[in-house]
Design an enzyme around this catalytic site. Structure first.
Site, PDB file in Angstrom:
ATOM      1  N   GLY A  23      65.577 -47.962  53.552  1.00 39.45           N
ATOM      2  CA  GLY A  23      64.165 -48.318  53.604  1.00 39.45           C
ATOM      3  C   GLY A  23      63.269 -47.141  53.280  1.00 39.45           C
ATOM      4  N   SER A  24      62.194 -47.008  54.034  1.00 38.80           N
ATOM      5  CA  SER A  24      61.177 -46.015  53.706  1.00 38.80           C
ATOM      6  C   SER A  24      61.619 -44.570  53.877  1.00 38.80           C
ATOM      7  CB  SER A  24      59.930 -46.259  54.565  1.00 38.80           C
ATOM      8  OG  SER A  24      59.335 -47.499  54.223  1.00 38.80           O
ATOM      9  N   THR A  25      62.757 -44.331  54.547  1.00 36.45           N
ATOM     10  CA  THR A  25      63.243 -42.949  54.644  1.00 36.45           C
ATOM     11  C   THR A  25      63.687 -42.420  53.286  1.00 36.45           C
ATOM     12  OG1 THR A  25      65.461 -43.717  55.258  1.00 36.45           O
ATOM     13  CG2 THR A  25      63.955 -43.148  57.056  1.00 36.45           C
ATOM     14  N   ALA A  26      63.813 -43.305  52.274  1.00 36.37           N
ATOM     15  CA  ALA A  26      64.158 -42.870  50.917  1.00 36.37           C
ATOM     16  C   ALA A  26      62.925 -42.462  50.110  1.00 36.37           C
ATOM     17  CB  ALA A  26      64.914 -43.984  50.190  1.00 36.37           C
ATOM     18  N   LYS A  27      61.724 -42.802  50.587  1.00 34.89           N
ATOM     19  CA  LYS A  27      60.506 -42.531  49.813  1.00 34.89           C
ATOM     20  C   LYS A  27      60.288 -41.047  49.496  1.00 34.89           C
ATOM     21  CE  LYS A  27      58.075 -46.712  51.274  1.00 34.89           C
ATOM     22  NZ  LYS A  27      57.065 -47.313  52.165  1.00 34.89           N
TER      23      LYS A  27
END
Length: 541
Positions: free
Chosen positions: A263-267
């Site tokens: 999820g957003s931890t890849a942004k």
């Protein structure tokens, strides 16, 4: 006969009375980085029988002591008698391994001819559930079956020896004739784990899983400077001292085996790719109005209309629209190169048994929508350890270091995967995530600056995504000079709180603050900001 047949007779006598007896060796200790014992072998007795001797003393089967022996073995008397009769030609059978001290004393008092005790060893784990998933466990023969016990079984085991002995009619040793092979003690293994940090992490993770009625959870802490794993805990756990209670779903180390969409931890990694390519700077404004945009036949959406955002604010507000536009502005190879260099799609090289490599396989002719969703962590799968390693690379200024479960003074290997300037820019951006206006204020620390990112993702099911969530927080601290990278993962929290900032971030805050103090890291937060942090964390529960 004694004169002319002496050689033959001596050989016959020796063949029945001189035996080779094994010399047990001690399995090596497992200790933590501060020399605290995590696993040791303790002496125990095991019970065996010589059926031939028992059958030759038939009156034994009618004695009260024989009935008592059956009760120790949890066997019916008829079944025990049948076993001995079935093996009547054998000279050795195990009756019960690794007796308790009380059982050992009881068997000694029975003095049944043909029933003997043999010294063995049993593995003991003083910290029980806390280090269970890292250490693993051994089998009845002291062979490593899981975890570090399995990975380093050869070093820990040592080599048993042999000695020549003379035995009497009842196979009791009456004379030692010398050592044939020397026994070699197993090597001691010193892990990178810090038991103090491990205990805090275990307590906080368990409390969070129980509080949110979650299915499972994992937490990993890596030393940014060396790549050492300082802590790795999972829930639910198990007691490795109780082999009778082990269940497969409890014994696997979820931090290295279980995969999830980050999820957003890849942004932050999408932002790294954009900054490295030079298409934006931290202050570059991206239009996210009206909170969604069409990609092919699909829509990318934000949780609300966030309006025009700088690249820094894209991370602070966790805008799917913002990072998707960054990804779509990059060439495919340029975008994907950062993810490949960080090690997604391959295992971390830790050597831990059963480690998963995650999933990062991009199909040929992938769509623009697939590229957009990858920018915010969908369409790929990682383990908690892989994600922690990637954040440690950010914390080290763009230098990727190999992971180590063993204590080491310097990194096993180093590879620069992106520039230090870009790493520092992204860390500064991620600091805004835990400050006022960000999505993870509850991850802020009282004494240290933090850079981090929340993640909340729906769980994939057949045909799409279901209603269950996975929540996570990945962080680096202190932000001014990173020492640790930590990932907290909570699987399927129940109730109204299911966002990473509400569920996983508080675990990070409680553990990271204590870990940094235990590591003797100097605070980097100005005193005037400490009171504000305490106030903000109270306001956010």
């Amino acid at each position: 006969m004694q004169i002319y047949k002496s050689e033959v007779l001596n050989h016959v006598a020796d063949s029945s009375s001189i035996k080779l007896k094994g010399i047990n060796t001690r399995r090596g200790l497992i200790i933590d980085r501060n020399n605290t014992e995590l696993a040791r072998s303790i002496p125990v007795s095991s019970m065996w029988a010589d059926p031939k001797v028992l059958v030759s003393n038939a009156d034994v089967f009618h004695r009260e002591d024989w009935q008592k022996l059956a009760s120790v073995l949890d066997m019916k008397l008829a079944d025990l008698n049948a076993l001995i009769q079935q093996k009547r030609s054998k000279r050795f059978i195990w009756l019960k391994r690794q007796l308790s001290p009380e059982q050992t004393q009881f068997i000694n008092r029975l003095k049944i001819p043909g029933v003997y005790l043999q010294a063995e060893q049993r593995r003991y784990y003083p910290t029980a559930e806390i280090n269970a998933h890292v250490l693993g466990f051994t089998g009845i023969d002291s062979r490593g079956l899981e975890g570090i016990e399995r990975a380093f079984n050869e070093q820990l085991s040592g080599t048993p020896g042999k000695e020549k002995v003379v035995v009497d009619l009842h196979q009791r040793v009456i004379e030692n004739k010398g050592i044939v092979d020397e026994a070699k003690t197993g090597e001691d293994i010193q892990l990178s784990i810090d038991s103090r940090i491990q205990a805090y992490a275990y307590r906080e993770l368990k409390a969070a899983v129980l509080r949110h009625r979650a299915r499972a959870g994992s937490a990993v802490i890596i030393d940014v400077d060396t790549g050492e794993i300082l802590s790795m805990v999972n829930q639910p756990s198990y007691n490795p001292n109780r082999g009778d209670l082990r269940r497969p779903e409890f014994t696997r180390n979820r931090a290295v085996t279980d995969m999830f969409e980050p999820g957003s931890t890849a942004k932050p990694f999408t932002v790294v790719a954009a900054l490295e390519a030079g298409i934006v700077r931290p202050g570059t404004v991206i239009t996210t109005t009206p909170g969604r945009f069409r990609v092919g036949r699909n829509w990318v959406r934000d949780y609300r209309n966030l309006g025009p955002l700088s690249v820094t604010q894209v991370l602070q507000k966790s805008s799917n629209v913002g990072v998707s536009k960054l990804a779509l502005a990059l060439e495919d190879d340029v975008f994907l190169d950062v993810f490949y260099k960080l090690g997604f799609g391959i295992d971390t090289g830790s050597g831990f048994p059963g480690e998963s490599s995650g999933k990062f396989s991009i199909r040929p002719n992938w769509s623009k929508f697939e590229k957009a969703t990858l920018s915010y962590g969908y369409g790929m799968q990682v383990t908690p350890l892989q994600l922690a390693k990637a954040y440690a690379t950010l914390g080290s200024g763009g230098v990727k270091r190999d992971i180590s479960f063993l204590k080491t003074d310097k990194p096993l290997s180093e590879e620069r995967v992106f520039s230090q300037k870009v790493a520092q820019q992204v860390i500064s951006m991620m600091e805004t995530v835990v400050n006022d206006g960000g999505t993870a204020i509850s991850a802020s620390l009282e004494s240290y600056r933090v850079a981090g990112k929340t993640g909340t993702a729906r769980k994939a099911v057949k045909g799409g995504y279901g209603d269950e969530y996975m929540t996570f927080f990945a962080g680096i601290a202190p932000a001014s000079q990173p020492k640790i990278a930590m990932v907290v993962f909570i699987d399927e929290p129940a109730g109204d709180a299911y966002y990473g900032g509400d569920v996983a971030a508080p675990v990070f805050a409680n553990v990271a603050e204590k870990a940094l103090r235990l590591l003797n890291i100097a605070p980097d937060k100005k005193e005037e900001n400490v009171a504000q942090v305490v106030k903000e964390r109270k306001n956010h529960g």
